[in-house]
Write a protein that holds these residues in place. Structure first.
Motif, PDB file in Angstrom:
ATOM      1  N   ASN A   8       0.906  -1.205  -0.008  1.00  0.00           N
ATOM      2  CA  ASN A   8      -0.041  -0.195   0.021  1.00  0.00           C
ATOM      3  C   ASN A   8       0.959   1.324   0.025  1.00  0.00           C
ATOM      4  OD1 ASN A   8       0.805   0.446   2.729  1.00  0.00           O
ATOM      5  ND2 ASN A   8      -1.074  -0.524   3.592  1.00  0.00           N
ATOM      6  N   THR A 109      -1.350  -2.200  11.828  1.00  0.00           N
ATOM      7  CA  THR A 109      -2.624  -2.044  11.562  1.00  0.00           C
ATOM      8  C   THR A 109      -2.844  -2.363   9.884  1.00  0.00           C
ATOM      9  OG1 THR A 109      -3.484  -0.965  13.240  1.00  0.00           O
ATOM     10  CG2 THR A 109      -4.790  -0.678  11.244  1.00  0.00           C
ATOM     11  N   SER A 110      -1.715  -1.223   9.386  1.00  0.00           N
ATOM     12  CA  SER A 110      -1.825  -1.299   7.701  1.00  0.00           C
ATOM     13  C   SER A 110      -1.275  -2.743   7.260  1.00  0.00           C
ATOM     14  CB  SER A 110      -0.749  -0.289   7.496  1.00  0.00           C
ATOM     15  OG  SER A 110      -0.688  -0.066   5.876  1.00  0.00           O
ATOM     16  N   SER A 112      -1.599  -5.894   8.703  1.00  0.00           N
ATOM     17  CA  SER A 112      -2.500  -6.585   8.898  1.00  0.00           C
ATOM     18  C   SER A 112      -3.576  -6.547   7.934  1.00  0.00           C
ATOM     19  CB  SER A 112      -2.829  -6.940  10.316  1.00  0.00           C
ATOM     20  OG  SER A 112      -2.999  -5.578  10.852  1.00  0.00           O
ATOM     21  N   GLN A 113      -4.083  -5.509   7.698  1.00  0.00           N
ATOM     22  CA  GLN A 113      -4.897  -5.270   6.568  1.00  0.00           C
ATOM     23  C   GLN A 113      -4.716  -5.835   5.173  1.00  0.00           C
ATOM     24  OE1 GLN A 113      -5.629  -0.950   6.795  1.00  0.00           O
ATOM     25  NE2 GLN A 113      -6.935  -0.957   8.474  1.00  0.00           N
ATOM     26  N   ILE A 116      -5.381  -9.349   5.594  1.00  0.00           N
ATOM     27  CA  ILE A 116      -6.703  -9.700   5.491  1.00  0.00           C
ATOM     28  C   ILE A 116      -7.161  -9.831   4.084  1.00  0.00           C
ATOM     29  CG2 ILE A 116      -9.033  -8.896   5.742  1.00  0.00           C
ATOM     30  CD1 ILE A 116      -7.852  -7.991   8.690  1.00  0.00           C
ATOM     31  N   SER A 117      -6.719  -8.888   3.284  1.00  0.00           N
ATOM     32  CA  SER A 117      -6.976  -8.758   1.718  1.00  0.00           C
ATOM     33  C   SER A 117      -6.496 -10.092   1.193  1.00  0.00           C
ATOM     34  CB  SER A 117      -6.261  -7.604   1.218  1.00  0.00           C
ATOM     35  OG  SER A 117      -7.255  -6.475   1.799  1.00  0.00           O
ATOM     36  N   LYS A 145      -9.092  -2.567  15.182  1.00  0.00           N
ATOM     37  CA  LYS A 145      -9.396  -1.772  14.132  1.00  0.00           C
ATOM     38  C   LYS A 145      -9.322  -2.191  12.809  1.00  0.00           C
ATOM     39  CE  LYS A 145      -6.186   1.606  16.135  1.00  0.00           C
ATOM     40  NZ  LYS A 145      -4.593   2.240  15.790  1.00  0.00           N
ATOM     41  N   ASN A 146      -9.322  -3.554  12.646  1.00  0.00           N
ATOM     42  CA  ASN A 146      -9.321  -4.186  11.485  1.00  0.00           C
ATOM     43  C   ASN A 146     -10.824  -5.089  11.605  1.00  0.00           C
ATOM     44  OD1 ASN A 146      -6.826  -3.492  10.213  1.00  0.00           O
ATOM     45  ND2 ASN A 146      -5.766  -4.939  11.356  1.00  0.00           N
TER      46      ASN A 146
END
Length: 174
Positions: A8, A109-110, A112-113, A116-117, A145-146
């Motif tokens: 990202n 957080t970023s 782990s997002q 998830i994707s 947060k996720n």
């Protein structure tokens, strides 16, 4: 050539290489960072951890990956997907550890997002979880947060002492 997994604007995830050993030592040998594991790792344990991930890439197609800052190209930590057993159930889990120099900057957080994707789009997983020690408030906040919620509690044995853990999970079928 190092395999980049996902990215990202803030960071990218890539497979570990043996050259990551020293950066992993900065995390895995730090008592403050490793408090949830009850102890920092020896060099032998760090080496075993690195080799376990390299093997996981071959056997599972995934594992824990290096978190790299997009702008500065700094090694931030690790985040990825592993199988974890909880009470005879094998769960797909997102795990993360960040060098304490980079805490509270959104990296866990970023990263782990991105995981998830990856679990949803590449692995076609129906759900994914994070297993977090009850006192690890920072990691619990990342899971929340996720969009993860607690679905199970259990005690993990740490040198003969029961330590409470939560299984956070998110449904990926939506």
């Amino acid at each position: 050539m190092v395999k980049k997994i996902s990215e990202n604007e803030q960071l990218y995830l890539r497979e570990f290489t043996p050259a990551d050993f020293d950066d992993l030592c900065l995390i895995l040998q730090d008592k403050e960072t490793m408090y949830a594991y009850e102890s920092a790792f020896s060099e032998e344990k760090v080496n075993a951890w690195l080799n376990w991930n390299l093997t996981s890439y071959q056997e599972n197609g995934f594992g824990l990956w290096a978190i790299i800052d997009q702008k500065k190209q700094h090694f931030i930590g690790q985040c990825g997907i592993v199988y974890s057993d909880v009470k005879a159930e094998s769960l797909l889990e997102i795990g993360y550890l960040v060098n304490k120099r980079y805490w509270n900057q959104g990296y866990a957080t970023s990263a782990s997002q991105l995981c998830i994707s990856y679990a949803k789009n590449e692995l076609k997983a129906e759900k994914i979880c994070s297993i977090i020690r009850d006192t690890n408030l920072s990691s619990r906040m990342v899971a929340e947060k996720n969009g993860m919620t607690i679905v199970k509690e259990f005690d993990k044995d740490y040198s003969g002492l029961p330590v409470r853990h939560f299984v956070y999970s998110i449904d990926l079928t939506n």
